[in-house]
Design a protein around this motif. Structure first.
Motif, PDB file in Angstrom:
ATOM      1  N   LEU A  27      50.381  42.255  64.723  1.00  0.00           N
ATOM      2  CA  LEU A  27      49.749  43.407  65.368  1.00  0.00           C
ATOM      3  C   LEU A  27      48.239  43.368  65.120  1.00  0.00           C
ATOM      4  O   LEU A  27      47.790  43.087  64.005  1.00  0.00           O
ATOM      5  N   LEU A  28      47.499  43.661  66.168  1.00  0.00           N
ATOM      6  CA  LEU A  28      46.038  43.779  66.093  1.00  0.00           C
ATOM      7  C   LEU A  28      45.691  45.253  66.168  1.00  0.00           C
ATOM      8  O   LEU A  28      45.998  45.935  67.153  1.00  0.00           O
ATOM      9  N   PHE A  29      45.069  45.798  65.103  1.00  0.00           N
ATOM     10  CA  PHE A  29      44.650  47.197  65.045  1.00  0.00           C
ATOM     11  C   PHE A  29      43.129  47.216  65.106  1.00  0.00           C
ATOM     12  O   PHE A  29      42.438  46.873  64.148  1.00  0.00           O
ATOM     13  N   THR A  30      42.565  47.601  66.269  1.00  0.00           N
ATOM     14  CA  THR A  30      41.125  47.444  66.481  1.00  0.00           C
ATOM     15  C   THR A  30      40.460  48.720  66.973  1.00  0.00           C
ATOM     16  O   THR A  30      41.040  49.488  67.755  1.00  0.00           O
ATOM     17  N   ASP A  31      39.244  48.921  66.469  1.00  0.00           N
ATOM     18  CA  ASP A  31      38.396  49.977  67.007  1.00  0.00           C
ATOM     19  C   ASP A  31      37.928  49.551  68.401  1.00  0.00           C
ATOM     20  O   ASP A  31      37.853  48.355  68.707  1.00  0.00           O
ATOM     21  N   ILE A  32      37.639  50.524  69.284  1.00  0.00           N
ATOM     22  CA  ILE A  32      37.197  50.186  70.646  1.00  0.00           C
ATOM     23  C   ILE A  32      35.686  49.975  70.692  1.00  0.00           C
ATOM     24  O   ILE A  32      35.197  48.996  71.244  1.00  0.00           O
ATOM     25  N   VAL A  83      40.525  45.426  62.605  1.00  0.00           N
ATOM     26  CA  VAL A  83      39.165  45.125  63.055  1.00  0.00           C
ATOM     27  C   VAL A  83      38.412  46.452  63.166  1.00  0.00           C
ATOM     28  O   VAL A  83      38.707  47.275  64.031  1.00  0.00           O
ATOM     29  N   GLU A  84      37.462  46.662  62.283  1.00  0.00           N
ATOM     30  CA  GLU A  84      36.707  47.909  62.235  1.00  0.00           C
ATOM     31  C   GLU A  84      35.327  47.618  61.655  1.00  0.00           C
ATOM     32  O   GLU A  84      35.215  47.014  60.579  1.00  0.00           O
ATOM     33  N   ASP A  85      34.272  48.026  62.368  1.00  0.00           N
ATOM     34  CA  ASP A  85      32.916  47.715  61.915  1.00  0.00           C
ATOM     35  C   ASP A  85      32.455  48.623  60.785  1.00  0.00           C
ATOM     36  O   ASP A  85      31.593  48.245  59.998  1.00  0.00           O
ATOM     37  N   ASP A  86      33.001  49.845  60.679  1.00  0.00           N
ATOM     38  CA  ASP A  86      32.622  50.753  59.603  1.00  0.00           C
ATOM     39  C   ASP A  86      33.449  50.405  58.366  1.00  0.00           C
ATOM     40  O   ASP A  86      34.673  50.580  58.354  1.00  0.00           O
ATOM     41  N   ALA A  87      32.775  49.937  57.311  1.00  0.00           N
ATOM     42  CA  ALA A  87      33.489  49.445  56.130  1.00  0.00           C
ATOM     43  C   ALA A  87      34.329  50.535  55.480  1.00  0.00           C
ATOM     44  O   ALA A  87      35.455  50.277  55.015  1.00  0.00           O
ATOM     45  N   ARG A  88      33.833  51.783  55.442  1.00  0.00           N
ATOM     46  CA  ARG A  88      34.583  52.856  54.787  1.00  0.00           C
ATOM     47  C   ARG A  88      35.851  53.193  55.574  1.00  0.00           C
ATOM     48  O   ARG A  88      36.919  53.384  54.995  1.00  0.00           O
ATOM     49  N   VAL A  89      35.735  53.258  56.917  1.00  0.00           N
ATOM     50  CA  VAL A  89      36.917  53.513  57.732  1.00  0.00           C
ATOM     51  C   VAL A  89      37.905  52.356  57.595  1.00  0.00           C
ATOM     52  O   VAL A  89      39.127  52.555  57.544  1.00  0.00           O
ATOM     53  N   ARG A  90      37.378  51.152  57.549  1.00  0.00           N
ATOM     54  CA  ARG A  90      38.238  49.966  57.424  1.00  0.00           C
ATOM     55  C   ARG A  90      39.017  49.992  56.108  1.00  0.00           C
ATOM     56  O   ARG A  90      40.207  49.687  56.063  1.00  0.00           O
ATOM     57  N   ARG A  91      38.364  50.400  55.017  1.00  0.00           N
ATOM     58  CA  ARG A  91      39.043  50.454  53.729  1.00  0.00           C
ATOM     59  C   ARG A  91      40.185  51.468  53.748  1.00  0.00           C
ATOM     60  O   ARG A  91      41.254  51.226  53.179  1.00  0.00           O
ATOM     61  N   VAL A  92      39.977  52.623  54.412  1.00  0.00           N
ATOM     62  CA  VAL A  92      41.036  53.629  54.513  1.00  0.00           C
ATOM     63  C   VAL A  92      42.231  53.073  55.284  1.00  0.00           C
ATOM     64  O   VAL A  92      43.391  53.218  54.870  1.00  0.00           O
TER      65      VAL A  92
END
Length: 641
Positions: free
Chosen positions: A571-576, A529-538
């Motif tokens: 596992l849930l990997f999420t940005d805060i 779960v990450e709102d920044d698409a570029r960070v999410r793709r990495v």
């Protein structure tokens, strides 16, 4: 006052009784022997004490009325025998039980049969005593108020001459009452008010036009030493003995102005801190994308010139990460690892490094007062802060000088907290670092802790040194003060909360390594779960390369919907920090309600969740951006295994 001698009167018992009956209706007369037994009791006494004549005669007067004398009865009898009279104030008890305050006069009368008696006339002064008591209470109350209120009080006549000057006024203006009373009040004012004051006063008396009287206003006062200060002045008017007098109450506004200025500065620093913290967070997202892509490219390229270029780019990204650490430190959002440390031992052990860093022309001294200087602090960050202070001090002493570090226990009381609203009272350990350098001007001091502010030449500094110190101290629950005068040096005081004992925090070992290392992986399902698409793709690319099945979403609400539909997610990997009304920690709470066995890994460009008040995050369950592939791989396996 000694009683004057009065010649004793002589009369018969019959004449004395007749006198008591004739005059006793309007007077309170008691006739008694030296043994205190009552022989005559007037009608006035019946009204005054409630005892009838038949009840009183034959009784001991002091027993009947429970007399309280101002001196011993023996001393009173001695005076009666020597002077034939005595007078004073005594207390009697009424038949109903309440006290009667009496002004008493006693005279010795010799009877014709040779016996001497005491004729006592009493006047009830209870009402007078009550009035006096009320007046005394009001006077005491007034004195208490005048002694405790911070305002100074000054009374002048209609010519501007000081006729009363309170103790508080003496302290405020630095002048004794004897030195100002009889002089014009304008002596306590700077120009132009000094020269114009008498004109203001005479114009008011002549026209009744009010400018200060009856209104509160802020003016400038002048102390005996010539220094000026802001003050709030309230003036009232009355008339005494046919002459107008004016009473002024003065409140020193120096502390209030300082508190207001400190508060404005704190608010400005807080706003700048939030701004820089936000910039650092966004910059960390960019670094995560840059370093992540570089890392994945490097892993697929053979050794060669391109690998060297990639590693140089990675090093630059690492330098950028260090820069964001400094920005996060100022914004009070850096990750800290506080452990129990004795500052005396910590700073003493750090002194050798400082001595080598500063050079031989700086005289370095460390003074430790007392013992038991325990605090909870990130030791490496504190050493970094002290190093920044020391380097600034070295630059301020180009020709050499002295740098003294003093450590001691202090207690900050309520008075100190009033001066600095952000400070709480209690025990602190003070680190005081003093140099003998060129000092700072008022303008420089005002901006000293702001990020990117520097007085050094272009290219000689980032301007993040003191700003990092400021943020680190505030984030550690401490307080920072800066004292400096041009040409006299600078002192920086760091107050850290003193503790008796604390449990050391578990340190997470550094897992950074070369991108070509074999990374642990797995086949579990991970929800990213990450709102920044570029960070999410990495993140997705890294996890997929490790063998995991990856599901990606851009917000918390979509993540909850997938969690409800897919029970295989391990596992849930999420940005805060995410937009959309639900943050990562709020998502974690909802997810734990749905799946109590679900593992959760947080990531953020800020500090760890626990430092933001999110106590649900366990040690090791978070990653600070930017992170390496091995950081991610090791942390995921630690949680899943």
């Amino acid at each position: 006052m000694p009683h004057r001698f009065i010649s004793p009167r002589t009369t018969s018992p019959e004449e004395l009784g007749a006198i008591v009956r004739i005059m006793g209706g309007a007077n309170n007369i008691i006739v008694q022997g030296f043994d205190g037994v009552i022989t005559e009791w007037s009608a006035g006494c019946e009204n005054m004490y409630g005892w009838m004549r038949d009840e009183a005669v034959g009784k001991a007067v002091d027993d009947l009325l429970a007399t309280q004398f101002p001196e011993s009865i023996e001393e009173i009898h001695r005076q009666l025998r020597e002077n034939n009279s005595w007078q004073g104030e005594i207390t009697h008890r009424h038949k109903d039980g309440y006290e009667v305050y009496v002004a008493s006069r006693c005279m010795v009368v010799n009877l014709s049969d040779g016996e001497a008696v005491i004729v006592q006339t009493n006047n009830d002064i209870s009402d007078l005593k009550l009035a006096q008591s009320e007046v005394n209470a009001r006077e005491a109350h007034l004195r208490s108020i005048l002694a405790t209120v911070p305002e100074a009080m000054i009374v002048i006549n209609e010519r501007g001459i000081v006729i009363s000057f309170s103790t508080a006024a003496e302290k405020l203006f630095g002048i004794q009452a004897d030195d100002i009373c009889g002089r014009n009040i304008s002596n306590l004012m700077p120009n132009p008010d000094r020269d114009a004051h008498d004109g203001y006063l005479s114009r008011y008396i002549r026209t009744g036009e009010r400018r200060i009287i009856g209104y509160g206003r802020v003016v400038t006062g002048q102390r005996a030493d010539g220094s000026k200060f802001p003050m709030e002045l309230h003036v009232g008017e009355t008339t005494a003995n046919g002459e107008r007098i004016f009473t002024g109450f003065v409140r020193d506004l120096t502390s209030r102005y300082k508190i207001e200025e400190d508060l404005r500065q704190a608010q400005k620093m807080e706003a700048v801190g939030q701004l820089t913290g936000g910039i650092a967070h966004d910059f960390n997202n960019l670094l995560t994308v840059i370093s992540g892509n570089l890392e994945m490219i490097e892993a697929k390229l053979p050794e060669g010139p391109l690998s060297l270029l990639l590693r140089e780019a990675q090093d630059a990204a690492g330098d950028g990460a260090k820069l964001t650490e400094q920005l996060l430190a100022f914004g009070r959002r850096q990750p800290l690892n506080p452990t129990l440390a004795d500052l005396g031992q910590l700073v003493s052990g750090f002194s050798d490094l400082l001595r080598r860093t500063l050079g031989e022309n700086i005289d370095l001294k460390t003074v430790i007062v007392g013992s038991n200087h325990n605090v909870l602090v990130d030791s490496s960050q504190l050493q970094n802060a002290l190093l920044n202070i020391a380097l600034n001090a070295r630059d301020a002493m180009p020709r050499g000088g002295s740098l003294t570090t003093e450590i001691k226990r202090v207690y900050l009381d309520a008075d100190y907290a009033k001066m600095y609203p952000q400070v709480r009272t209690g025990d602190f350990v003070l680190i005081s670092v003093t140099d003998t350098g060129v000092g700072m001007s008022d303008e420089v001091k005002e901006h000293a802790f702001e990020p990117f502010f520097t007085t050094k030449d272009v290219g000689s500094g980032t301007g993040l040194g003191l700003s990092m110190v400021y943020g680190f101290v505030k984030q550690s629950g401490g307080h920072l003060q800066l004292y400096s005068e041009v040409g006299r040096g600078t002192t920086i005081r760091i107050y850290l909360p003193w503790v008796q004992a604390a449990a050391a925090k578990i340190e997470v070992p550094d897992t950074r390594s070369d991108s070509r290392d074999v990374l642990p992986g797995g086949a579990e399902t991970v929800l990213v779960v990450e709102d920044d698409a570029r960070v999410r793709r990495v993140a997705v690319a890294r996890l997929s390369s490790m063998g995991y099945k990856v599901i990606e979403v851009g917000n918390a609400q979509a993540a909850l919907e997938i969690l409800a539909e897919d029970p295989t997610i391990a596992l849930l990997f999420t940005d805060i920090v995410m937009p959309g009304g639900m943050t990562g920690d709020e998502l974690a709470k909802e997810a734990r309600v749905m799946r109590s066995d679900l593992k959760i890994l947080f990531t953020s460009g800020y500090a760890e969740p626990g430092l933001g008040g999110r106590e649900f995050a366990t040690p090791g369950s978070w990653l600070r951006k930017p992170y390496t592939a091995k950081d991610l791989a090791v942390r995921v396996r630690e949680l899943l295994d």
